[in-house]
Design a protein around this motif. Structure first.
Motif, short mmCIF file in Angstrom:
data_model
loop_
_atom_site.label_atom_id
_atom_site.label_comp_id
_atom_site.label_asym_id
_atom_site.label_seq_id
_atom_site.Cartn_x
_atom_site.Cartn_y
_atom_site.Cartn_z
N THR B 52 -10.12 -19.27 0.36
CA THR B 52 -10.12 -20.88 1.25
C THR B 52 -9.26 -20.53 2.44
O THR B 52 -7.87 -20.08 2.54
N SER B 66 -16.91 -28.21 2.68
CA SER B 66 -17.66 -26.93 1.60
C SER B 66 -17.88 -26.10 2.09
O SER B 66 -18.14 -25.24 3.45
N TRP B 68 -20.57 -22.84 0.26
CA TRP B 68 -21.53 -22.58 -1.25
C TRP B 68 -22.30 -21.52 -0.65
O TRP B 68 -22.50 -20.87 0.73
N TRP B 85 -17.18 -24.12 -3.78
CA TRP B 85 -16.00 -25.59 -3.39
C TRP B 85 -16.52 -26.37 -2.41
O TRP B 85 -17.00 -26.52 -1.50
N LYS B 87 -14.28 -29.55 0.14
CA LYS B 87 -13.27 -31.39 -0.19
C LYS B 87 -14.44 -31.99 0.51
O LYS B 87 -14.46 -32.68 1.85
N HIS B 103 -12.60 -29.44 -5.13
CA HIS B 103 -13.08 -29.42 -6.95
C HIS B 103 -14.04 -28.49 -6.95
O HIS B 103 -14.65 -27.74 -5.76
N TYR B 104 -14.93 -27.53 -7.75
CA TYR B 104 -15.66 -26.32 -7.62
C TYR B 104 -17.06 -27.31 -7.66
O TYR B 104 -17.05 -28.48 -8.63
N GLY B 125 -10.42 -27.85 -8.52
CA GLY B 125 -10.96 -26.45 -6.93
C GLY B 125 -9.77 -25.24 -7.36
O GLY B 125 -8.73 -25.17 -8.03
N TYR B 134 -17.70 -15.96 -6.14
CA TYR B 134 -19.27 -16.74 -6.26
C TYR B 134 -19.69 -16.84 -6.72
O TYR B 134 -21.04 -15.99 -5.75
N GLU B 148 -18.17 -19.24 -11.38
CA GLU B 148 -17.18 -19.22 -10.31
C GLU B 148 -16.15 -18.31 -10.81
O GLU B 148 -15.71 -18.68 -12.53
#
Lengths: 157, 240
Positions: B52, B66, B68, B85, B87, B103-104, B125, B134, B148
């Motif tokens: 991140t 995000s 993923w 993850w 937002k 958050h995840y 997260g 992941y 995760e």
């Protein structure tokens, strides 16, 4: 004589409760059980009262998710037993406050409050060249440990 | 195990994707350019380390960021499982006292209708500037499990691995503010990109899709870089 009557009545109530739980009675819920089953989540009828106060938990979650509270048409809370072997990513705090959860590692007939915000708008993540309708989530639920008040997980659809 | 190094080059930008949503997306390369075919079978796992950025993007109403990984299950990509993850405005901005609100999540779609999508999420997260692993994998019982750092968030068993493929994405709906994860000084990073197909491990870092919120190919506000190792890519929003 009077004492015997009350004892019998009490036993009847207890036995009824046990039979209700063991017979797999359908829990009273406004949640979509079919939707929950897709993520391998199951609800059962809780045997008694929760340790945490219902209204306190409701206010805790409504305060934390204040925007959802204002956006939602309804905010509901249910006391349920949850089984979800798929979720093990609990916070350290949630595990430390509940030794049973820490030992088990997942929720199995685990007493929770489920706070549901109805009427929200949340779009799902669509992949490249997705050819369906934009997925819209209109309900978001927060699962809270009914023994400690710790937030455990959430789901939306 | 034979390791095949994929050398997908940047393939440009297409503009047909946005009909269903005003999203800006950047996809990291995937098997068969993310298109399953009749001969595809057995994509059993996808794995990525995702770092991140040091400052989370600002998101506004109906906006989000995000990162993923995903496995799909049909040609129209209306069946899939994802883990990563995010937002997003929809949830994280509602967590007023939850700090960063990131958050995840684990998300599935089971048919492509507006109400066929379910998301499971954690109350927390990843921290900013931290890398987490992941993974989505078939557990051998027909379940696509999302984890995760080894902790399971969800699983879904209603589609088979036959024909599945994968994609990875960073997105920002409506291009609000710093909708993309990452800035020039602190890019969002994918590394250790790999997926498993028919017993072979593939590394595929090539960025093959970027589009703006309106289906155009404007990459003015979005840059990416790939190092020579072919398993690493970083993204940043040039406005920040």
């Amino acid at each position: 004589m009077k004492k015997r009557y009350w004892f019998s009545a009490l036993m009847a109530v207890v036995l009824t409760g046990i039979v209700t739980v063991q017979s797999g009675a359908t829990p009273q819920t406004e949640l979509n059980l079919t939707t929950l089953s897709k993520i391998h989540m199951r609800l059962d009828v809780p045997p008694g009262q929760a340790k945490m106060d219902k209204n306190a938990v409701l206010e805790q979650i409504k305060t934390k998710y204040a925007d959802a509270t204002s956006e939602s048409k309804q905010v509901k809370i249910e006391y349920q037993l949850v089984t979800n072997p798929d979720f093990t990513a609990f916070t350290t705090s949630a595990l430390e406050k509940n030794p049973e959860l820490k030992a088990k590692g997942y929720m199995e007939k685990f007493p929770v409050y489920i706070v549901t915000f109805k009427g929200i708008h949340e779009e799902g993540h669509v992949p490249l060249n997705y050819k369906g309708q934009t997925p819209i989530h209109t309900e978001m639920s927060i699962v809270v440990d009914a023994q400690t008040g710790e937030e455990l997980m959430g789901f939306s659809h | 195990m034979r390791f095949k190094i994929s050398t997908l080059a940047v393939m440009g930008v297409l503009s047909l994707f946005v009909a269903q949503s005003a999203s800006a997306n950047a996809f990291v390369g995937g098997y068969d350019d993310c298109y399953p075919s009749a001969t595809d079978s057995g994509v059993t796992s996808i794995f990525a380390n995702i770092k991140t950025p040091s400052t989370y993007p600002v998101v506004g109403s109906n906006s989000g960021s995000s990162a993923w990984v995903m496995i799909t299950g049909n040609d129209s990509h209306t069946i899939y499982a994802q883990v990563g993850w995010e937002k997003s405005y929809g949830i994280s901005s509602k967590q007023n006292n939850a700090g960063d609100g990131v958050h995840y999540f684990y998300e599935i779609n089971y048919g492509g209708s507006a109400d066929n999508d379910i998301k499971v999420f954690n109350p927390v997260g990843p921290d900013q500037g931290v890398t987490h692993a992941y993974r989505l994998y078939n557990d051998g019982k027909g379940n696509f499990v999302g984890t995760e750092d080894g902790a399971q968030i969800g699983s879904y068993s209603a589609f088979k691995g036959t024909g599945v493929t994968f994609a990875e994405e960073l997105n920002g709906t409506n291009q609000w503010a710093a909708a993309y994860p990452g800035s020039a000084s602190s890019p969002a990073v994918f590394d250790s990109l790999r997926y498993f197909f028919n017993g072979t491990t593939y590394y595929s870092p090539g960025l093959f899709w970027v589009n703006n919120a309106y289906g155009g190919s404007d990459r003015t506000n979005y840059k990416y870089g790939v190092d020579g190792s072919s398993s690493y890519i970083k993204f940043w929003d040039t406005r920040y």
